[in-house]
Design a protein around this motif. Sequence first.
Motif, PDB file in Angstrom:
ATOM      1  N   LEU A 158       1.363  -5.323  -6.794  1.00  0.00           N
ATOM      2  CA  LEU A 158       2.669  -4.855  -6.340  1.00  0.00           C
ATOM      3  C   LEU A 158       3.783  -5.833  -6.700  1.00  0.00           C
ATOM      4  O   LEU A 158       4.923  -5.422  -6.939  1.00  0.00           O
ATOM      5  N   GLU A 192      -4.333  -6.316  -4.685  1.00  0.00           N
ATOM      6  CA  GLU A 192      -3.289  -5.362  -4.326  1.00  0.00           C
ATOM      7  C   GLU A 192      -1.912  -6.022  -4.243  1.00  0.00           C
ATOM      8  O   GLU A 192      -0.918  -5.507  -4.777  1.00  0.00           O
ATOM      9  N   TYR A 246       2.339   1.867  -3.356  1.00  0.00           N
ATOM     10  CA  TYR A 246       1.295   2.347  -4.274  1.00  0.00           C
ATOM     11  C   TYR A 246       1.142   3.868  -4.178  1.00  0.00           C
ATOM     12  O   TYR A 246       1.038   4.568  -5.189  1.00  0.00           O
ATOM     13  N   ILE A 255       2.106   0.830 -11.615  1.00  0.00           N
ATOM     14  CA  ILE A 255       1.438  -0.443 -11.889  1.00  0.00           C
ATOM     15  C   ILE A 255       1.420  -0.665 -13.403  1.00  0.00           C
ATOM     16  O   ILE A 255       0.979   0.203 -14.156  1.00  0.00           O
ATOM     17  N   THR A 307       4.516  -4.968 -10.108  1.00  0.00           N
ATOM     18  CA  THR A 307       5.191  -3.673 -10.113  1.00  0.00           C
ATOM     19  C   THR A 307       6.657  -3.811  -9.719  1.00  0.00           C
ATOM     20  O   THR A 307       7.546  -3.214 -10.342  1.00  0.00           O
ATOM     21  N   SER A 352       0.819  -1.208   0.000  1.00  0.00           N
ATOM     22  CA  SER A 352       0.000   0.000   0.000  1.00  0.00           C
ATOM     23  C   SER A 352       0.857   1.264   0.000  1.00  0.00           C
ATOM     24  O   SER A 352       0.582   2.227  -0.726  1.00  0.00           O
TER      25      SER A 352
END
Length: 407
Positions: free
Chosen positions: A109, A105, A21, A170, A112, A18
């Motif tokens: 990641l 989520e 992000y 992302i 990512t 998080s």
Amino acid sequence: MDRLARIFRAESGQVLASLVYFSRDLQLAEDALQDACEQASHKWPIQGIPENTGAWLHLVAKRKLIDKLRQQQSQQNKHKLQLIEQSLYMLTDTVAETDYEVPDERLRLIFTCCHPALNEAAQVALTLRTLCGLDVREIARAYLTSEVAIGQRITRAKKKIRDAGISYEIPSYEQLDIRLPAVLKVIYLIYNESYSAYEGQSLTRHDLASEAIRLSLLMVKLIPNPEVLGLAALMLFHDARLLSRSSDIEPYIPLEQQNRALWKQAQIEQANAFIQQALEYKQRGPYQIQAAISALHSQAKSWEATDWRQIQLLYMSLFQLHPSPVVALNLAIAKANGGQLKQAYKDIVALSEDLNQYQPYHAARGELESRLNFQEQAICSISKAINLSRNGIERDFLIKKRVLLLK
């Protein structure tokens, strides 16, 4: 590992995901999380551990991140600050998971972090360390290398990200394919660590196993290609045997002694369906081959009925794609179980230099030496396996085996 350390390990991946992000900056996100964990270490022993530890760490880490972004003062940071401050007052996210091309989520990641600017080994090591909670020792074990080498690999990856100004954006659906091999390797190694439980007094880490399987099933929906299907099948086959790996009497039960009636047939059927679907593509790959080997074990009515010849052929095929000493070790074990004991032992001895620090190598070598009545060599090999083992249950199993050899 004490209770606070276990909590931090369990919660850190999701919280860090998080933070990255919002900040698009891995180092900044890690620093904020570290500060939050440090604050928890001081407060929780006095005030008590909160009911929702993840939410507590997430909230405090966001506030720490805001402080760090304010200190950096830039136009870009103003937008990041606005996003984070808005999120502090939201009970739920304003964007639904279904609105993302990668609908999870943690999985977003992982994609990512597996940035193509880094080589695959660096992508995987960095992702396992930062998002998945594996420590350097566990990653080093997976790669059969030293902790120093893995630490340096992660440090170099972070430096490259920082120096090149790589932003953690992302990826779009079109950009997923180039990152797919590294993402699958991450999920595979998460499950491997869960299955072998390198350190501690439990044979399996259920938290890691469940997460790896969850991610693999999401991947099947997102990108149902043959290797994605193969990886999901592989993990389901292994997980189906989980209940038979231990009992109230025996903390560890090897495959040949397991009660096959305890194997979860529904999971085996799901895994078989995935592997059949993968084979329709006619594109051979390492995860499919490993799943096919697991399928043969799952189909056998007993240890004696196992099709060892077919398993040997599959390991030979896997070695062609991935010529590693661990694959060669598994091929040798399959030969031994198929009746070629002397040739298998020669093959295993030839791997001694490559696998000298690999605990399963010495355990397997000791088993073959025991079967060949090489008593002293078997005791020596089992002793080396005991010394290399960090898992209490595996170590106790090996100690019992050594005691029997000494009689």
